[in-house]
Design a protein around this motif. Structure first.
Motif, short mmCIF file in Angstrom:
data_model
loop_
_atom_site.label_atom_id
_atom_site.label_comp_id
_atom_site.label_asym_id
_atom_site.label_seq_id
_atom_site.Cartn_x
_atom_site.Cartn_y
_atom_site.Cartn_z
N SER A 70 0.83 -1.21 0.00
CA SER A 70 0.00 0.00 0.00
C SER A 70 0.86 1.27 0.00
N GLY A 71 2.15 1.13 -0.22
CA GLY A 71 3.02 2.30 -0.28
C GLY A 71 4.33 2.07 0.42
N GLY A 72 5.05 3.18 0.65
CA GLY A 72 6.38 3.10 1.25
C GLY A 72 6.35 2.63 2.70
N THR A 73 5.37 3.09 3.45
CA THR A 73 5.29 2.73 4.87
C THR A 73 5.16 1.21 5.02
N GLU A 74 4.27 0.62 4.26
CA GLU A 74 4.09 -0.83 4.37
C GLU A 74 5.32 -1.58 3.84
N ALA A 75 5.90 -1.08 2.76
CA ALA A 75 7.09 -1.74 2.20
C ALA A 75 8.22 -1.74 3.24
N ASN A 76 8.40 -0.61 3.93
CA ASN A 76 9.46 -0.54 4.95
C ASN A 76 9.16 -1.48 6.12
N ASN A 77 7.90 -1.51 6.54
CA ASN A 77 7.52 -2.41 7.64
C ASN A 77 7.72 -3.87 7.25
N GLU A 100 16.52 7.73 9.28
CA GLU A 100 15.52 7.02 8.47
C GLU A 100 14.14 7.64 8.66
N HIS A 101 13.27 7.34 7.71
CA HIS A 101 11.86 7.76 7.80
C HIS A 101 11.22 7.08 9.01
N ASP A 102 10.18 7.72 9.55
CA ASP A 102 9.50 7.16 10.73
C ASP A 102 8.98 5.75 10.51
N ASN A 151 17.41 11.30 1.97
CA ASN A 151 16.55 11.67 3.09
C ASN A 151 15.39 12.56 2.62
N ASN A 152 14.20 12.29 3.13
CA ASN A 152 13.02 13.03 2.69
C ASN A 152 13.03 14.48 3.14
N GLU A 153 13.64 14.79 4.29
CA GLU A 153 13.61 16.17 4.77
C GLU A 153 14.70 17.03 4.15
N CYS A 183 17.10 -0.82 1.41
CA CYS A 183 17.21 0.61 1.10
C CYS A 183 15.82 1.19 0.90
N ASP A 184 15.51 2.25 1.61
CA ASP A 184 14.25 2.99 1.41
C ASP A 184 14.54 3.99 0.28
N ALA A 185 14.00 3.67 -0.91
CA ALA A 185 14.26 4.51 -2.08
C ALA A 185 13.04 5.34 -2.45
N VAL A 186 12.18 5.59 -1.45
CA VAL A 186 10.92 6.30 -1.73
C VAL A 186 11.19 7.68 -2.35
N GLN A 187 12.25 8.36 -1.91
CA GLN A 187 12.51 9.71 -2.45
C GLN A 187 13.33 9.70 -3.74
N THR A 188 13.90 8.56 -4.11
CA THR A 188 14.79 8.59 -5.27
C THR A 188 14.28 7.84 -6.49
N PHE A 206 9.62 1.35 -2.38
CA PHE A 206 9.26 2.50 -3.21
C PHE A 206 7.77 2.81 -3.09
N SER A 207 7.40 4.00 -3.55
CA SER A 207 6.03 4.47 -3.40
C SER A 207 5.65 5.27 -4.63
N ALA A 208 4.55 4.88 -5.30
CA ALA A 208 4.20 5.46 -6.61
C ALA A 208 3.85 6.94 -6.56
N HIS A 209 3.27 7.39 -5.42
CA HIS A 209 2.81 8.79 -5.43
C HIS A 209 3.95 9.80 -5.36
N LYS A 210 5.18 9.31 -5.22
CA LYS A 210 6.32 10.23 -5.24
C LYS A 210 6.85 10.43 -6.67
N PHE A 211 6.38 9.57 -7.62
CA PHE A 211 6.83 9.77 -9.01
C PHE A 211 5.65 9.80 -9.98
#
Ligand code: PLP
Length: 391
Positions: A70-77, A100-102, A151-153, A183-188, A206-211
């Motif tokens: 369902s996105g980056g959060t679930e993929a990381n978990n 790292e992201h929360d 990093n997202n921030e 690797c959390d590549a959500v931002q890249t 990865f997370s689709a809504h970032k691209f």
């Protein structure tokens, strides 16, 4: 007509109209359940396989799997808990970066409560992880290392390929299967061409809504040979690692958005570099502005700065009144204020962390938008400083 300038693409991006068109037939016509054993199911199942093959190809992987989430959060978990629970016989030690992201850090907190030990790799004042410390932290009990790509921030990029090789060497030396590298590549993803196999990445979120894909869809790439313990139990979809009927239109949109981002990558990158330079030069000309990470170390989409004596939240709200959207920290945090753990890890204090602002660029941003932003921020800072009689 008021002018609207969206400078918060690290939080999310709009769905590209072509992505939307690519998804539509999978909402309206090819609507079968991929698990159904009839022709409607077969067509949906074939679409799922085709989309995953494309994603693997664009990740630079010849083998391995893509687990739809369902996105980056679930993929990381799934990466953190899935590896931890599957490989706990080998060891109960995990190494992650302090910034790292929360969704990674909170998963680690949950694992700590279950008896896992987590080591946090420190970063320098520009957000770069300490590779020497990382190497020192690895033991024969380490089963996973998780370091984000950017990093997202603050936008700082990490040397993912170096980390991948370091972990591979550790495995070889020990003659063990673990540690794996996540690797959390959500931002890249979508901004940089990927070569996961060459880089030695075993799991990648990865997370689709970032691209420019849909929200609520993402995935976890899993290198061949890595096994996971599932978070969700049920019908056994997604290799038994993530039960539930697949979001077929979402997956189609993700694959399409990624392919499009890949094709546009060099052109988009060059445009961001130019806009980024203009913003940095403009901000540096204003009194009391401090850029936290130099352009050479960060994604060209990110500009992160502090405005001395002015809270980021206040600056964000004033810009919002002028139709401009920026962010103070990660979007997932935007509704409550706590000092950013990223800023604290970089050595800033609470007060400085309060002053942080992030600008993140995307496809729709023009040089006129940047000109307008710089004009407005200059005026807002001038008004703040004169009304608060600040120096
Ligand atoms: N990881 C990073 C680096 C992110 O920036 C985000 C979202 O901002 C996430 C993970 C979570 O992704 P999602 O919003 O798809 O759950």
């Amino acid at each position: 007509m008021p002018r609207y300038v969206y400078l918060d693409h690290a939080a999310t991006t709009p769905v590209d109209p072509h992505v939307w068109e690519a998804m539509k037939p999978y909402c309206l016509n090819v609507f079968g359940n991929p698990s159904s054993l009839h022709l409607f199911g077969d067509r949906a199942d074939e679409a799922v396989h085709q989309a995953k093959r494309e994603i693997l190809h664009l990740l630079g992987a010849n083998q391995g799997k893509v687990v739809l989430t369902s996105g980056g959060t679930e993929a990381n978990n799934l990466a953190l808990k899935g590896v931890a629970h599957m490989y706990q016989q080998q060891g109960r030690h995990i190494v992650v970066s302090a910034i790292e992201h929360d969704s990674v850090l909170s998963a680690c907190t949950a694992l700590e409560k279950q008896g896992f030990t987590i080591s946090y790799i420190p970063v320098d004042s520009q957000g770069k992880i300490n590779l020497y410390k990382l190497e020192q932290m690895l033991t024969e009990h380490t089963i996973l290392v998780s370091v984000m790509h950017a990093n997202n921030e603050v936008g700082t990029l990490q040397p993912i390929d170096t980390i991948g090789q370091l972990i591979k060497a550790k495995r070889l030396k020990q003659g063990t299967k673990t540690p794996f590298f996540h690797c959390d590549a959500v931002q890249t993803l979508g901004k940089i061409p990927f070569q996961v196999e060459e880089w030695g990445v075993d799991l990648l979120s990865f997370s689709a809504h970032k691209f420019y894909g849909p929200k609520g869809v993402g995935g976890l790439y899993v290198q061949r040979g890595v096994r996971l313990s599932p978070l969700l139990h049920g019908g056994g979809q997604e290799y038994g690692w993530r039960s539930g009927t697949q979001n077929v239109p979402g997956l189609i949109g993700t694959a399409y958005a990624l392919k499009q981002s890949h094709e546009r990558q060099p052109e988009d990158w060059n445009r961001y570099v130019k806009l980024n330079t203009t913003i940095r030069e403009g901000l540096q000309a204003l009194p009391g502005i401090q850029l936290t990470v130099p352009a050479s170390l960060a994604l060209p989409t990110h500009i992160h700065f502090l405005c001395q004596q002015i809270e980021g939240q206040a600056l964000m709200q004033e810009l919002s009144k002028k139709g401009i959207a920026v962010s103070t920290s990660s979007a997932c945090h935007a509704h409550y204020w706590a000092p950013s753990h990223v800023m604290l890890a970089m050595g800033y204090n609470d007060e400085q962390a309060k002053q942080a602002v992030r600008i993140s660029l995307g496809r729709g941003v023009t040089s006129e938008d940047i000109h307008y932003f710089l004009q407005q921020i200059k005026e807002i800072i001038r008004t703040f400083r004169s009304s608060h009689a600040l120096s």
